[in-house]
Scaffold this motif. Structure first.
Motif, PDB file in Angstrom:
ATOM      1  N   ARG A 205       5.253   8.865  -5.065  1.00 22.97           N
ATOM      2  CA  ARG A 205       4.888   9.737  -6.188  1.00 22.97           C
ATOM      3  C   ARG A 205       6.054  10.606  -6.608  1.00 22.97           C
ATOM      4  NH1 ARG A 205       1.805  15.225  -5.217  1.00 22.97           N
ATOM      5  NH2 ARG A 205       3.892  15.517  -4.348  1.00 22.97           N
TER       6      ARG A 205
ATOM      7  N   ARG B  78       0.817  -1.209   0.000  1.00 24.09           N
ATOM      8  CA  ARG B  78       0.000   0.000   0.000  1.00 24.09           C
ATOM      9  C   ARG B  78       0.852   1.261   0.000  1.00 24.09           C
ATOM     10  NH1 ARG B  78      -5.205  -1.336   1.261  1.00 24.09           N
ATOM     11  NH2 ARG B  78      -5.687   0.754   2.048  1.00 24.09           N
ATOM     12  N   SER B  79       2.092   1.126   0.450  1.00 23.49           N
ATOM     13  CA  SER B  79       3.036   2.238   0.446  1.00 23.49           C
ATOM     14  C   SER B  79       4.429   1.669   0.633  1.00 23.49           C
ATOM     15  CB  SER B  79       2.722   3.239   1.570  1.00 23.49           C
ATOM     16  OG  SER B  79       2.913   2.640   2.838  1.00 23.49           O
TER      17      SER B  79
ATOM     18  N   TRP C 114      -1.931   0.322  -4.022  1.00 25.35           N
ATOM     19  CA  TRP C 114      -1.333   1.540  -3.469  1.00 25.35           C
ATOM     20  C   TRP C 114      -2.414   2.452  -2.915  1.00 25.35           C
ATOM     21  CZ3 TRP C 114       3.523   0.715  -2.833  1.00 25.35           C
ATOM     22  CH2 TRP C 114       4.247  -0.061  -3.739  1.00 25.35           C
TER      23      TRP C 114
ATOM     24  N   ILE D 106       2.081   7.952   0.625  1.00 25.69           N
ATOM     25  CA  ILE D 106       2.260   7.659  -0.801  1.00 25.69           C
ATOM     26  C   ILE D 106       3.009   8.775  -1.524  1.00 25.69           C
ATOM     27  CG2 ILE D 106       0.176   8.729  -1.764  1.00 25.69           C
ATOM     28  CD1 ILE D 106       1.473   5.167  -2.523  1.00 25.69           C
TER      29      ILE D 106
ATOM     30  N   CYS E  82      -3.297   3.558  -8.232  1.00 24.64           N
ATOM     31  CA  CYS E  82      -3.930   3.629  -6.914  1.00 24.64           C
ATOM     32  C   CYS E  82      -5.001   2.557  -6.734  1.00 24.64           C
ATOM     33  CB  CYS E  82      -4.590   4.994  -6.728  1.00 24.64           C
ATOM     34  SG  CYS E  82      -3.476   6.397  -6.921  1.00 24.64           S
TER      35      CYS E  82
ATOM     36  N   ALA F  81      -3.982  12.849  -1.245  1.00 29.38           N
ATOM     37  CA  ALA F  81      -3.282  12.135  -0.168  1.00 29.38           C
ATOM     38  C   ALA F  81      -3.229  12.995   1.087  1.00 29.38           C
ATOM     39  CB  ALA F  81      -1.877  11.762  -0.625  1.00 29.38           C
TER      40      ALA F  81
ATOM     41  N   VAL G 257      -0.245   6.534  -9.545  1.00 28.65           N
ATOM     42  CA  VAL G 257       0.359   7.151  -8.363  1.00 28.65           C
ATOM     43  C   VAL G 257       1.045   8.454  -8.747  1.00 28.65           C
ATOM     44  CG1 VAL G 257       2.162   6.874  -6.611  1.00 28.65           C
ATOM     45  CG2 VAL G 257       0.639   4.951  -7.152  1.00 28.65           C
TER      46      VAL G 257
ATOM     47  N   CYS H 125      -3.621   5.740  -2.179  1.00 27.55           N
ATOM     48  CA  CYS H 125      -3.350   7.124  -2.576  1.00 27.55           C
ATOM     49  C   CYS H 125      -4.089   8.141  -1.720  1.00 27.55           C
ATOM     50  CB  CYS H 125      -3.715   7.309  -4.045  1.00 27.55           C
ATOM     51  SG  CYS H 125      -2.697   6.311  -5.154  1.00 27.55           S
TER      52      CYS H 125
END
Length: 323
Positions: free
Chosen positions: A202, A168-169, A191, A198, A220, A236, A228, A193
């Protein structure tokens, strides 16, 4: 009559000597577990249904294939002594975790393939000794998070593939040391977002999109609807809980009796020692050590009961005869 489980146990014990001799045949021309190409210092143990790594791989091996097997775990010392290894293929196994330090002696390793396993996490420092690594493949696992600094020592890395995980990150600065990276696959991860975490990913993709191929395909969420690279600070805006955070289990929680009963019957028995004397045959169809012990114990108990019963009967007859 001897039961089938007890018979299997005795068969295992009797076959130990044969298995020991078979282990010595590794890389020989007389049908060893693995095949070898001595001219190229290559050992091929792929597609052998191995549940444990052979213990007598030549120390000068440079190329080791262990893919398409049944490996679920590795001993911490599994690759110790293989300091010449440059290529290690462990893809298409059933690995759920990696022990700390398992790769620490592979200081010459150039390529490490761990794709198509069941890895949910990576230990801190797992790759720290692999300073010559150029190709790392982690795709098609179940990775949910990455430890801080997991790639910091991989300054020579050129290819990193993490497609199809549950990421997810990534930690802040996760890719900052990868100055030689030219291929990074991040697609097919959920991911998140909506979280500020995040923004590092990016910005890193934006700064490296001209020299690193593939990273810009990260999208995302589960639907992969937005790149992303295209998210904004407004998108975010949330402070999200780190995936590494552990939620405490309430002490008042009670466990249903049915669950306790099921757990009793599903206890996992450590297989390390069992596998060592089983060699490299799949043990799923054979009894475990506790089963063997229980069977032998039951057999001896039955014999003892019969002996005591016979003694009691003889004593009664003797007493009646005297009377």
């Amino acid at each position: 009559m001897m039961g089938p489980v007890l018979a299997a146990c005795l068969l295992i014990i009797l076959s130990t000597a044969w298995i020991s001799q078979a282990n010595e045949a590794l890389c020989k021309k007389d049908g060893g577990v693995c095949s070898c190409n001595n001219n190229k210092n290559s050992v091929d143990c792929s597609s052998k249904r191995l549940t444990a790594i052979p213990i007598n791989i030549p120390t000068d091996t440079e190329n080791l294939k262990l893919n398409y097997n049944k490996l679920r775990e590795l001993e911490p010392t599994a690759f110790h002594g293989l300091k010449e290894l440059t290529y290690l293929d462990l893809n298409y196994n059933e690995l759920q975790t990696l022990p700390e330090g398992v790769f620490d002696q592979l200081v010459e390793l150039d390529e490490l393939y761990l794709q198509y396993n069941d890895l949910k996490s990576l230990p801190s420092g797992i790759f720290d000794k692999l300073t010559k690594l150029t190709d790392l493949r982690l795709f098609n696992n179940k990775l949910q998070s990455l430890p801080e600094g997991v790639f910091d020592k991989l300054t020579q890395l050129k290819t990193l593939q993490m497609t199809s995980n549950q990421l997810r990150s990534v930690p802040e600065g996760a890719f900052d040391s990868l100055s030689n990276l030219n291929l990074l696959y991040l697609r097919s991860n959920p991911w998140d977002c909506s979280c500020k975490d995040i923004l590092y990913l990016r910005d890193w993709i934006d700064d490296n999109k001209d020299k690193v191929t593939g990273a810009q395909d990260a999208a995302c969420g589960d639907q992969q609807s937005k790149a992303v690279l295209d998210i904004t600070e407004k998108d975010a805006a949330s402070d999200c809980v780190s995936p590494n955070t552990t939620t405490a289990i309430p002490t008042s929680t009670t466990t249903p009796a049915s669950v306790i009963y099921d757990d009793i019957h599903e206890i996992k028995v450590p297989q390390e020692n069992f596998q060592k004397f089983l060699g490299y045959q799949e043990p799923d169809h054979l009894p475990t050590q506790p089963q063997c012990l229980m069977s032998i114990s039951g057999y001896l108990g039955l014999m003892m009961s019969l002996m005591l019963t016979s003694a009691a009967i003889l004593y009664v007859f003797h007493f009646l005869k005297k009377a």
